[in-house]
Design an enzyme around this catalytic site. Sequence first.
Site, PDB file in Angstrom:
ATOM      1  N   ARG A 201      14.188  81.773  64.828  1.00  0.00           N
ATOM      2  CA  ARG A 201      13.434  82.647  64.092  1.00  0.00           C
ATOM      3  C   ARG A 201      11.903  82.535  64.067  1.00  0.00           C
ATOM      4  NH1 ARG A 201      13.055  78.379  59.131  1.00  0.00           N
ATOM      5  NH2 ARG A 201      14.173  76.815  59.990  1.00  0.00           N
ATOM      6  N   ASN A 202      11.664  81.714  65.092  1.00  0.00           N
ATOM      7  CA  ASN A 202      10.285  81.692  65.628  1.00  0.00           C
ATOM      8  C   ASN A 202       9.939  82.230  67.170  1.00  0.00           C
ATOM      9  OD1 ASN A 202       8.978  80.515  63.119  1.00  0.00           O
ATOM     10  ND2 ASN A 202      10.084  78.796  63.788  1.00  0.00           N
TER      11      ASN A 202
END
Length: 420
Positions: A201-202
């Site tokens: 998610r990064n």
Amino acid sequence: MSQLVKPHGKDQVLKPLLLEGEELADAKKKATTLKKIPITSRETGDAIMMGIGGFTPLDGFMDHDDWKGCVKDFQMADGTFWPIPVTLSATKADADSINFGEEIALVDDESGEIMGIMTVDEKYGIDKELECKEVFKTTDEDHPGVQKVMAQKEINLAGPIKVLSELDFPTAFEGIYQRPADARAIFEERGWNTVAALQLRNPMHNSHAYLAKVAIEVTDGVYVHQLLGALKPGDIPAHTRVKCIDALVQNYFRPERVVQGGYPLDMRYAGPREALLHALFRQNYGCSHLIVGRDHAGVGDYYGPFDAHRIFDEIPAGSLMTQALKMDWTFFCYACGEMASMKTCPHTEKAVLDEDGNYVSGDRLLLSGTMLRKMLSENKAVPAEFSKPEVVVLLREFYSSLEERVEVKLHGAATGDAAK
Ligand SMILES: [Zn+2]
């Protein structure tokens, strides 16, 4: 013949609840005549996952027995393994106005889109504190997952659903948003039998690339599976993350060993329980393994660093086919002269860099997200040992476009995000 892991549940077949073609057109028409019940972003994400088969074998939102079994024993009433409740709530007034057996239209609160039609066959109240204590291991109202459960309305509605929409995911994330059947088709075309999912998610820096490479060493390929959903201000949007991964894959991987994809679910931050849910839906996507790092799906200090590893050994054997690929924290170590992890590197000093990002002394290169943002937005050099130049260029482009518009917001978000 494909040897990919079979979908979750007794029948071992994907069960997408999304209607198509004429059936969909008719259902959409009908839905406009039904009683409309607003649903939250989490419920909408769950509905889409049921729609595309990601939550196979669920056929709708859980009833009381399934909720209770799930909370207390990780399994639904029929014995199917399930680690986190998938429920839908309504106000008491709305619930009272619905008859048993009545069809209702579920409307996404944010977009106004009709997400599905549900046949209501049970209404029930739950012990929210019990759910939080069991699932999140805390009832602390600062926990974002606890907040969402405590904010649920009074009455849960249960029953089978038909899904009518995937929101704009297929168009907004064309080429990256995939249904489980799409991902399985890609893996089969490549002749893969074992696939490791890398939850992301990064942006993908060297530490994630290292995890992906370790996974490729022991499987046929890696599925970089990104969360496409609501983000905090200052987060890197999915499109930029996709470009960064492409740059890494093209220059530093054998491209035939990597597939990128995205999924529409919100984070619940349930740590170990969520790691199990992540493995469960990856099984539906055809992944034999899920890379589980330190404090997977955790937030703050609610979970121990290896709780999400341990839980895979605590559930009954055979609960899931998808296995955890348990990995420790990874980084570049100047003393080792290579990428390493807490499990392999004997050096303990944190590396010190100067103002321009050049190496001064120490061993392990550890940069927090906040430090990295500062380096990128202030145009300081980011060490190639942390992130490849092809990735840094793309992130800098993103920050320079952002800074012109929302500089104050970015810095506010950066200081509040020290943990990730
Ligand atoms: Zn070392």
